[in-house]
Design an enzyme around this catalytic site. Sequence first.
Site, short mmCIF file in Angstrom:
data_model
loop_
_atom_site.label_atom_id
_atom_site.label_comp_id
_atom_site.label_asym_id
_atom_site.label_seq_id
_atom_site.Cartn_x
_atom_site.Cartn_y
_atom_site.Cartn_z
CE LYS A 1 -2.78 -2.60 3.21
NZ LYS A 1 -2.98 -2.79 4.65
CD GLU B 1 8.33 -0.80 -3.51
OE1 GLU B 1 7.56 0.04 -3.00
OE2 GLU B 1 8.58 -1.89 -3.00
CG ASP B 2 6.93 2.18 -0.37
OD1 ASP B 2 7.75 1.37 -0.83
OD2 ASP B 2 6.10 1.85 0.50
CG ASP C 1 15.02 -1.17 4.60
OD1 ASP C 1 16.12 -0.69 4.82
OD2 ASP C 1 14.33 -1.72 5.48
CE LYS D 1 14.91 2.92 5.81
NZ LYS D 1 14.32 2.06 6.86
CG PHE E 1 10.78 2.17 10.52
CD1 PHE E 1 10.95 1.04 9.74
CD2 PHE E 1 9.49 2.63 10.76
CE1 PHE E 1 9.85 0.37 9.19
CE2 PHE E 1 8.39 1.97 10.23
CZ PHE E 1 8.58 0.84 9.45
CB VAL E 2 10.94 7.23 7.11
CG1 VAL E 2 12.31 7.81 7.39
CG2 VAL E 2 11.00 6.30 5.89
CG ASP F 1 2.84 0.62 7.52
OD1 ASP F 1 3.70 0.39 6.65
OD2 ASP F 1 2.47 -0.23 8.34
NE ARG G 1 -0.50 1.76 5.05
CZ ARG G 1 0.53 0.98 4.71
NH1 ARG G 1 1.50 1.46 3.98
NH2 ARG G 1 0.58 -0.28 5.10
P1 IMP Z 1 12.86 -4.11 1.41
O1 IMP Z 1 12.39 -5.39 0.83
O2 IMP Z 1 13.64 -4.32 2.69
O3 IMP Z 1 13.61 -3.24 0.44
O4 IMP Z 1 11.61 -3.34 1.93
C1 IMP Z 1 10.68 -2.79 1.13
C2 IMP Z 1 9.40 -2.53 1.89
O5 IMP Z 1 9.59 -2.48 3.31
C3 IMP Z 1 8.88 -1.17 1.52
O6 IMP Z 1 8.08 -1.23 0.36
C4 IMP Z 1 8.12 -0.77 2.76
O7 IMP Z 1 6.82 -1.27 2.72
C5 IMP Z 1 8.88 -1.43 3.90
N1 IMP Z 1 9.83 -0.50 4.55
C6 IMP Z 1 11.16 -0.49 4.45
N2 IMP Z 1 11.71 0.51 5.16
C7 IMP Z 1 10.67 1.17 5.70
C8 IMP Z 1 10.58 2.36 6.53
O8 IMP Z 1 11.56 3.02 6.91
N3 IMP Z 1 9.31 2.72 6.88
C9 IMP Z 1 8.20 2.05 6.50
N4 IMP Z 1 8.24 0.95 5.72
C10 IMP Z 1 9.47 0.53 5.32
#
Ligand code: IMP
Length: 186
Positions: free
Chosen positions: A47, A104-105, A108, A136, A157-158, A164, A170
């Site tokens: 979301k 993508e938002d 990470d 990040k 963590f944002v 969220d 959100r």
């Molecule tokens: P990744 O697979 O670790 O790259 O994470 C991707 C997903 O983790 C993102 O699409 C977010 O939904 C969630 N996520 C990662 N870091 C954060 C954060 O700092 N705040 C909120 N959601 C996060």
Amino acid sequence: MRTPDLSADVADVLVTAADIQTKVAELGATLSRDYAGRELTLVSVLKGALPFMADLMRQITIPVQIDLMEVSSYGGASTETSGLVRILKDLSSSIDGRDVLIVEDIIDTGLTLNYLMRYLRGKNPRSLKICALLDKPARRLVEIDIDYRGFTIPDRFVVGYGLDYGEFYRNLPFIGVLRPEVYGES
Ligand code: IMP
């Protein structure tokens, strides 16, 4: 989880609403130039990417189609990645032969995008690129080529602008960090 207090729980604003809008307009202009003369399919990941997708698509001046996927990589209010990616909602239409941009938002660890890229590549798009509002890099576990990037942020963590904590925050119009007590109270 306690009831969130949207204004009192925010400790820092990392990216203001105005800076987000300026960046989204820049990205939209760049995409419109780069994909000029073509049609683009934006695939957004619910979301968290919803506000970004909604704003970005309106800054793109070439013909676009949109599709939505939902995947989960985090359990509940946890701020740690599990490494497990599940498809909760798949594409509605074929992307065979289409120019596809994943919207993508935040990237990470990169595990979600890594999985998604492999999954979507298997559906035979003409091209497949990534547009991420936030990067990040400190916690990256797999290498990801981000074709279009909004902001690089530190290892915090944002929340806000779609992101969220425990499914809340959100709707904040900026990207912020919550007070440490809030993260500890879930
Ligand atoms: P990744 O697979 O670790 O790259 O994470 C991707 C997903 O983790 C993102 O699409 C977010 O939904 C969630 N996520 C990662 N870091 C954060 C954060 O700092 N705040 C909120 N959601 C996060």
